[in-house]
Motif scaffolding. Structure first.
Motif, short mmCIF file in Angstrom:
data_model
loop_
_atom_site.label_atom_id
_atom_site.label_comp_id
_atom_site.label_asym_id
_atom_site.label_seq_id
_atom_site.Cartn_x
_atom_site.Cartn_y
_atom_site.Cartn_z
N GLU A 62 -7.86 10.04 1.59
CA GLU A 62 -7.97 8.64 1.19
C GLU A 62 -6.62 8.06 0.78
O GLU A 62 -6.31 6.90 1.07
N THR A 63 -5.81 8.89 0.12
CA THR A 63 -4.51 8.41 -0.33
C THR A 63 -3.59 8.15 0.84
O THR A 63 -2.86 7.14 0.86
N VAL A 64 -3.61 9.01 1.85
CA VAL A 64 -2.78 8.77 3.04
C VAL A 64 -3.30 7.54 3.79
O VAL A 64 -2.50 6.72 4.28
N GLU A 65 -4.61 7.38 3.87
CA GLU A 65 -5.16 6.17 4.50
C GLU A 65 -4.76 4.92 3.73
O GLU A 65 -4.40 3.89 4.32
N HIS A 66 -4.82 5.00 2.40
CA HIS A 66 -4.40 3.86 1.57
C HIS A 66 -2.93 3.54 1.81
O HIS A 66 -2.55 2.36 1.90
N ALA A 68 -1.14 4.15 4.53
CA ALA A 68 -1.04 3.52 5.85
C ALA A 68 -1.51 2.07 5.78
O ALA A 68 -0.90 1.16 6.38
N ASP A 69 -2.57 1.83 5.02
CA ASP A 69 -3.10 0.48 4.87
C ASP A 69 -2.09 -0.43 4.19
O ASP A 69 -1.93 -1.60 4.56
N ASP A 70 -1.40 0.08 3.18
CA ASP A 70 -0.36 -0.71 2.51
C ASP A 70 0.72 -1.13 3.50
O ASP A 70 1.15 -2.30 3.53
N LEU A 71 1.20 -0.18 4.29
CA LEU A 71 2.27 -0.48 5.23
C LEU A 71 1.80 -1.51 6.26
O LEU A 71 2.54 -2.44 6.62
N PHE A 72 0.58 -1.34 6.74
CA PHE A 72 0.01 -2.30 7.67
C PHE A 72 -0.09 -3.69 7.04
O PHE A 72 0.28 -4.70 7.65
N ALA A 73 -0.58 -3.75 5.80
CA ALA A 73 -0.77 -5.04 5.13
C ALA A 73 0.56 -5.74 4.89
O ALA A 73 0.66 -6.97 5.05
N TYR A 74 1.61 -5.00 4.53
CA TYR A 74 2.91 -5.63 4.33
C TYR A 74 3.45 -6.19 5.64
O TYR A 74 4.03 -7.29 5.67
N ILE A 105 -7.58 -0.29 7.11
CA ILE A 105 -7.22 0.82 8.01
C ILE A 105 -7.87 2.12 7.55
O ILE A 105 -7.73 2.53 6.39
N PHE A 106 -8.58 2.77 8.46
CA PHE A 106 -9.13 4.11 8.24
C PHE A 106 -8.84 4.96 9.47
O PHE A 106 -8.76 4.44 10.58
N ALA A 107 -8.69 6.26 9.26
CA ALA A 107 -8.52 7.18 10.38
C ALA A 107 -9.87 7.72 10.82
O ALA A 107 -10.75 7.95 9.98
N ASP A 108 -10.04 7.91 12.10
CA ASP A 108 -11.27 8.49 12.65
C ASP A 108 -11.35 9.96 12.23
O ASP A 108 -10.45 10.75 12.53
N ARG A 109 -12.40 10.32 11.51
CA ARG A 109 -12.53 11.71 11.06
C ARG A 109 -12.63 12.69 12.22
O ARG A 109 -12.29 13.87 12.07
N GLY A 115 -5.44 12.90 12.18
CA GLY A 115 -5.77 11.49 12.27
C GLY A 115 -5.02 10.62 11.27
O GLY A 115 -4.31 9.68 11.66
N PRO A 116 -5.16 10.87 9.96
CA PRO A 116 -4.47 10.03 8.99
C PRO A 116 -2.95 10.09 9.12
O PRO A 116 -2.27 9.11 8.83
N VAL A 117 -2.42 11.23 9.56
CA VAL A 117 -0.97 11.33 9.71
C VAL A 117 -0.49 10.43 10.84
O VAL A 117 0.51 9.71 10.71
N ARG A 118 -1.20 10.43 11.94
CA ARG A 118 -0.82 9.55 13.06
C ARG A 118 -1.00 8.08 12.71
O ARG A 118 -0.19 7.23 13.10
N VAL A 119 -2.05 7.77 11.97
CA VAL A 119 -2.26 6.38 11.53
C VAL A 119 -1.12 5.95 10.61
O VAL A 119 -0.59 4.82 10.73
#
Length: 229
Positions: A62-66, A68-74, A105-109, A115-119
């Motif tokens: 969840e932390t890695v997804e979060h 990634a989501d921060d970077l996307f949002a910025y 943003i979420f990674a496909d489990r 998944g989260p690393v690539r995202v």
């Protein structure tokens, strides 16, 4: 010392110059921080990604997804500089469980731990590209105040460095970012942070994650993204 009439006379040394100002935070800094984060995470692919991340209530995944989501949002905020000055781009934000981070943003489990690393890698590239191509005069909304491309770059770097610290705790992964990079983001976002201290521990202190000699751990913290000058 010099000699004058047989007496020793002190010779003035060079006058200390001003303390050097760290350079700006750049798109390359975003790219490099994310690249190093990805390399570190790939070393830990065999770890339990559903364990808690450091002192957070979120799991490592969840932390890695979060992050990634921060970077996307910025990146997204910089993409609509003419948008409302008091709100984020209106994506649908949701949490997958009570207490989990609210993301776009979420990674496909089904993609496993890769998944989260690539995202993360992809979202970091989006932010680096937006920082590189957005005019420096652009201002975009952030909850801590409107900021410029350099400010969003610094935010992305801080998110990357400290959330990798969260994830790396408890893993057999060494995570100690470059002192110069930490110095640049401290100067850009945390102008009141202590000077003359090691830069990485100081960044952890500024983000409420550690004590610093002479400075208690912060219970509340924030950064200041307003453009300098």
């Amino acid at each position: 010392m010099s000699e004058a009439n047989g007496a020793s006379v002190p010779v003035p040394g060079p006058t200390p110059g001003p303390t050097p100002v760290p350079g700006p935070v750049t798109a390359d800094d975003v790219r490099d921080a994310v690249r190093l984060a990805v390399e570190a995470l790939r070393e830990a692919e065999a770890a339990d990604w559903d364990a808690r991340a450091g002192s957070l209530e979120w799991t490592r995944r969840e932390t890695v997804e979060h992050l990634a989501d921060d970077l996307f949002a910025y990146a997204a905020q910089l993409g609509v500089p003419g948008g409302p000055a008091d709100t984020e781009v209106p994506f649908v934000w949701r949490a997958e469980r009570p207490g989990g981070p609210a993301n776009v943003i979420f990674a496909d489990r089904a993609a496993g731990v890769d998944g989260p690393v690539r995202v993360l890698e992809a979202c970091g590239a989006l932010l680096a590209s937006m920082v590189r191509t957005t005019p420096t005069t652009v201002r975009a909304h952030h909850v801590f105040g409107a900021s410029d491309p350099e400010g969003f770059a610094a935010m992305g770097v801080v998110e990357t460095l400290v959330h990798l610290h969260d994830v790396a705790e408890g893993l057999a992964v060494r995570w100690e970012p470059d002192a110069g990079l930490c110095d640049r983001v401290l100067a850009r976002l945390f102008p009141d942070a202590p000077a003359g201290t090691d830069r990485w521990p100081t960044l952890l202190w500024a983000t409420g994650r550690a004590e610093l000699p002479g400075h208690a751990r912060l219970e509340r913290w924030r950064w200041y993204g307003a453009p300098r000058g």
